[in-house]
Scaffold this active site. Structure first.
Site, PDB file in Angstrom:
ATOM      1  N   CYS A  13       0.955  -1.363   0.046  1.00 48.59           N
ATOM      2  CA  CYS A  13      -0.160  -0.064  -0.003  1.00 48.59           C
ATOM      3  C   CYS A  13       0.905   1.310  -0.048  1.00 48.59           C
ATOM      4  O   CYS A  13       2.072   1.018  -0.020  1.00 48.59           O
ATOM      5  CB  CYS A  13      -1.142   0.218   1.447  1.00 48.59           C
ATOM      6  SG  CYS A  13      -0.302   0.122   2.823  1.00 48.59           S
ATOM      7  N   ASP A 414       8.875  32.751 -28.016  1.00 50.49           N
ATOM      8  CA  ASP A 414      10.228  33.314 -28.480  1.00 50.49           C
ATOM      9  C   ASP A 414       9.819  33.164 -30.089  1.00 50.49           C
ATOM     10  O   ASP A 414       9.223  32.142 -30.387  1.00 50.49           O
ATOM     11  CB  ASP A 414      11.396  32.338 -28.132  1.00 50.49           C
ATOM     12  CG  ASP A 414      12.619  32.910 -28.615  1.00 50.49           C
ATOM     13  OD1 ASP A 414      12.780  34.238 -28.896  1.00 50.49           O
ATOM     14  OD2 ASP A 414      13.476  32.214 -28.791  1.00 50.49           O
TER      15      ASP A 414
END
Length: 718
Positions: A13, A414
Site C-alpha cells: 500500500c 520566443d
C-alpha cells in the site's frame, strides 16, 4: 552525488512507500529519496563517499522490504513484473480453493458434520499461508513504529479467526467467523491482483518505448556487413539500414534517401523524409529506402534512452497535491484502529450488545477502510497523463509540472525556432557603394564563419551555394546582441544590427523596406563601404493556428524577439499576436518573464532552449521545442518532440484533464472512507449493518476503481 533507481518488492500500500521513503531519508549521506507505490521503484540521490549502494539495500531490507537496482533492460523489468503477478495469481487461486467451500459451509450448511473443525481446516491455510504477507508487513511496520493497510487486514482477520477458535472450543456445531476471515483475505488478494494488472497498464507508454529499443545492428566494417548486438555498437560506426528495418542508433545519414516513421519518438504520424546529412533516431522505422548512417549517439546517450529515462523519472516525481494524500495516509491507519476500538467498546460495554456483534462491527471498520485508494489517487493519474503525453510527442517532467501547467494564464513565445522554423536563409544582398554583391557576401561570410549565430550560418550557406570564396578572418570579436567584427584581406569588416551603425537616409529607407516585409536585416561595413543582407526565417505553417487556439482558450499571448520593432510587428501581424516585445537581448528575456510574474501572471515560456534557458528556468513552466538536442532535452519542464506550437495547447489540455482525474480520485477515495467507516461502525443500525465480507469486498474494489478511473485518461481528447 550519485542517483540510483531501485525496484522495491513487498510493498502492499501507499503507506509502505512512505515508510521506506522516511527510512531512506534518515540515512546519513542521502540527499533525496522518492518512493512510488505505483511504479514500485525508489529514486535515491546520495553521496557515494559516505554511503554504498549495498547499504541502501540493507536499509530497505531492515524496514521489511526487498530491493534490487534497476537494470536498463526491458526484458528484466517485464520478468520481475510478471513474476510478481504470477505469485499473486497463485495466492489468489489457493485462497479461492479453501475460502469458497468455507463460505458455502459457513453461510448455508449449518448442519454440516463437524462443521467447526472443517471450517478451521479450510480457514487456516488462507489465514497463515495466503495471509502471511500481511503479518510480515505488519511486523516490519511495527519495527518502524508505523502502521499500514496490512496492519488493518492482519488485525481484522486475526480477530475473526481467534474468536472463532474460542467458539469452536465451546461448540463445534455453533456459529463461527472462519469464513469471514478466509473470504476477507481472498477479497484483499483479489484486489491486489486486479490492482497489479491495472497498475501495469498505467506504465504502458514506457513499456512500448522500451520495446522499441533495437537488439542488433548491421555494421559495415572493412567493406563487409556484420550483424552485431546493439551493446557493441560504438560512436562513429557505419551502419546499414535496409527497407523495413529499425534504425538501431541515433546517427547522421551518409548516403541514401528514405522516409522514416518517427511517430514513436515525435508523435508525428507522417513519415519524415531523410537524405544525406539528415539526423535519424534509434528505434524509428525505415520505410522504403536504403540508408547508410554514422552512429552519433549509442546506448544510454541515444534519444530514445533519454526519453525513457525522462519519463521514468517524471513518473516518480510527486505532484504537490500528493503531499495532502500522504499526510492523510500517515495518520489514517492509527485513526482507523482507534475508531475500531471505540466501535467495539461502544457496542459491547455501553450498548450491551453481544460480543459477536461488537466484534463484527469492529472488524468491518478495520477492513472497509482503504488508505490505498488515497495513495493511488495522484500517482496513477500522473503516470497515465505523462504516458499519454509521451505517445503524443509531449514529454512532461513529473506531477509538479502537470499541476503548474493547468494554472498558466500567459504564454510567452520566443520568435526564432519557436514561431519560425529556425532555419533562416538569405533573401537579399544589397550593396550601397562600389563593392559588388559577391564581394560583399564574401567578406560577410568570412567573418560570420567564426560566429555561431543562426543568421551567420545562413550567410555562410549562401556564400557556399554561390561558390563564393570564404577567407580567413583575424582579430575576430563578438558583441553580444549587436554584431561581430574582424579583419579580412586587410580590410576591417563589421556585421550586425542596423542600429549599431551610423548610416544615411538611403540605407535606413532600404532597411525599413526589407524589415516591413518581416525580414531580418544585417548591415555589413567593409572599411567605408556599406551593404545589407536580408535574412528570412519562414514561419511554421501551424503557428497562426496555434496562436488562434491559445486565444480561444483564454490565454494572454506575447511574442518576444531580438528583432527590431518593424520586423516584430510584421511577424506578429502574420500570426495574429496582439502583444509583442521587440529588440530584447537574450539575457533580458528572463527579466521580461520576471516582469510578467510580478504582474500576477502564471507564465509559460516557449523557446528552443538555446539562448533562452534562463527565461525558461524562471518561468512558471518552461516549454522547449526540441529537435532531440541535448540542450533542449535538459532545459525545459515540457519538451515538445514535434516542434509544433499546437502541442503547447495539447500539453495544457492534458494537464487540466490529469488534474481533474486526480481531484476525482481524491474525492471518491475520501468520500468512500468518510461514508464507509461510519456505516461499518453501525451508525445506521438497525436499518443497515455491514457484514465484514461485504466491507472487505468494497475495500478491494475501491483501489481498483481509482486505478481504472485514471486509465480513462487515455481516452481524453487533448
Amino acid at each position: 552525488m550519485m542517483k540510483k533507481t531501485i525496484r522495491i518488492t513487498g510493498m502492499h500500500c501507499a503507506n509502505c512507500a512512505l515508510n521506506i521513503e522516511k527510512g531512506l531519508k534518515r540515512m546519513e549521506g542521502v540527499k533525496a529519496a522518492s518512493v512510488s507505490f505505483t511504479t514500485e521503484k525508489a529514486i535515491v540521490e546520495f553521496d557515494e563517499r559516505k554511503l554504498s549502494e549495498e547499504k541502501l539495500l540493507e536499509r530497505i531490507k531492515e524496514i521489511g522490504y526487498g530491493g534490487v537496482f534497476v537494470e536498463s533492460s526491458f526484458d528484466k523489468e517485464k520478468e520481475i513484473r510478471e513474476r510478481e503477478e504470477t505469485h499473486l495469481k497463485r495466492l489468489l487461486l489457493l485462497s479461492i480453493i479453501f475460502a469458497l467451500p468455507a463460505f458455502i459451509i459457513g453461510m448455508f450448511l449449518m448442519e454440516f458434520p463437524y462443521r467447526g473443525y472443517v471450517l478451521l481446516l479450510l480457514a487456516t491455510p488462507v489465514q497463515f499461508i495466503v495471509g502471511w504477507r500481511f503479518y510480515k508487513s505488519t511486523w516490519a511496520s511495527l519495527k518502524q513504529r508505523t502502521a499500514n493497510m496490512d496492519t488493518l487486514i492482519a488485525l481484522g482477520t486475526s480477530a475473526a479467526y481467534l474468536y472463532s477458535l474460542y467458539l469452536v472450543s465451546q461448540d463445534v456445531m455453533g456459529e463461527t467467523y472462519f469464513e469471514t476471515s478466509a473470504v476477507l483475505i481472498t477479497f484483499v488478494v483479489l484486489g491486489k491482483y486486479l490492482e497489479a494488472r491495472a497498475k501495469a497498464r498505467t506504465s504502458q507508454a514506457i513499456r512500448e518505448l522500451m520495446q522499441l529499443s533495437p537488439k542488433q545492428a548491421r555494421v559495415l566494417a572493412k567493406g563487409k556487413e556484420k550483424i552485431i548486438p546493439i551493446d557493441e555498437v560504438k560512436t562513429g560506426d557505419v551502419i546499414l539500414v535496409k527497407p523495413g528495418e529499425e534504425v538501431p542508433v541515433d546517427g547522421v545519414v551518409l548516403s541514401g534517401e528514405s522516409s522514416v516513421d518517427e511517430s514513436m519518438i515525435t508523435g508525428e504520424s507522417i513519415p519524415a523524409e531523410k537524405a544525406k546529412g539528415s539526423t535519424v533516431y534509434g528505434g524509428t522505422m525505415n520505410k522504403h529506402g536504403f540508408l547508410k548512417i554514422k552512429a552519433t549517439r549509442v546506448g544510454e546517450d541515444s534519444t530514445l534512452a533519454r526519453i525513457i529515462k525522462l519519463i521514468e523519472e517524471a513518473q516518480m516525481k510527486k505532484a504537490p497535491i500528493q503531499s495532502y494524500a500522504d499526510m492523510v495516509s500517515a495518520y489514517f491507519v492509527p485513526a482507523v484502529i482507534l475508531i475500531s476500538f471505540i466501535t467495539f467498546s461502544a457496542w459491547f460495554f455501553i450498548m450491551g450488545k453481544p460480543l459477536s456483534f461488537a466484534l463484527t462491527t469492529a472488524v468491518a471498520v478495520l477492513v472497509i477502510s482503504c488508505p490505498c485508494a488515497l495513495g493511488l489517487a495522484t500517482p496513477t493519474a500522473v503516470m497515465v497523463g505523462i504516458g499519454k503525453g509521451a505517445r503524443n510527442g509531449i514529454l512532461i517532467r513529473g506531477g509538479e509540472v502537470l499541476e503548474k501547467v493547468h494554472k498558466v494564464d500567459t504564454i510567452l513565445l520566443d520568435k526564432t525556432g519557436t514561431i519560425t522554423v529556425g532555419k533562416p536563409f538569405v533573401t537579399d544582398v544589397v550593396s550601397f557603394g562600389k563593392i559588388n554583391e559577391a564581394e560583399l557576401l564574401s567578406f560577410a561570410a568570412s567573418v560570420e564563419k567564426a560566429s555561431g549565430h543562426p543568421l551567420a550560418d545562413a550567410v555562410v550557406e549562401k556564400a557556399k551555394e554561390g561558390r563564393i570564396e570564404i577567407y580567413t578572418v583575424s582579430k575576430f570579436k563578438s558583441f553580444t546582441g549587436k554584431g561581430v567584427r574582424g579583419v579580412v584581406k586587410g580590410k576591417a569588416v563589421m556585421l550586425g544590427r542596423p542600429d549599431w551603425f551610423n548610416t544615411n537616409e538611403k540605407i535606413e529607407s532600404k532597411v525599413a523596406e526589407l524589415e516591413n516585409e518581416g525580414k531580418t536585416v544585417v548591415l555589413v561595413q567593409v572599411d567605408s563601404q556599406f551593404g545589407a543582407i536580408a535574412v528570412s526565417d519562414p514561419i511554421k505553417p501551424d503557428s497562426a493556428d496555434a496562436v488562434a487556439r491559445f486565444k480561444r482558450m483564454g490565454f494572454w499571448v506575447y511574442m518576444v524577439t531580438g528583432d527590431n520593432e518593424r520586423v516584430a510587428k510584421a511577424v506578429a501581424k502574420e500570426i495574429g499576436v496582439d502583444r509583442y516585445f521587440a529588440g530584447v537581448l537574450p539575457e533580458d528575456k528572463s527579466k521580461l518573464v520576471e516582469k510578467l510574474k510580478k504582474e500576477g501572471r502564471n507564465v509559460a515560456m516557449v523557446g528552443d532552449g538555446v539562448n533562452d534557458a534562463p527565461a525558461l528556468a524562471l518561468a512558471d513552466v518552461g516549454v522547449v521545442m526540441s529537435s532531440g538536442t541535448d540542450v533542449a532535452m535538459e532545459s525545459g519542464d515540457i519538451v515538445l518532440m514535434r516542434n509544433s506550437l499546437l502541442d503547447v495547447a495539447k500539453a495544457i489540455n492534458l494537464s487540466k484533464a490529469t488534474m481533474n482525474k486526480i481531484k476525482q480520485n481524491l474525492f471518491w477515495a475520501l468520500i468512500y472512507n468518510i461514508i464507509g467507516i461510519p456505516v461499518a461502525a453501525g451508525v445506521l443500525y438497525p436499518y443497515i449493518l455491514l457484514n465484514p465480507i461485504i466491507a472487505g469486498g468494497a475495500m478491494a474494489l475501491s483501489s481498483v476503481s481509482v486505478v481504472t478511473n485514471s486509465l480513462l485518461l487515455n481516452r481524453a481528447e487533448i
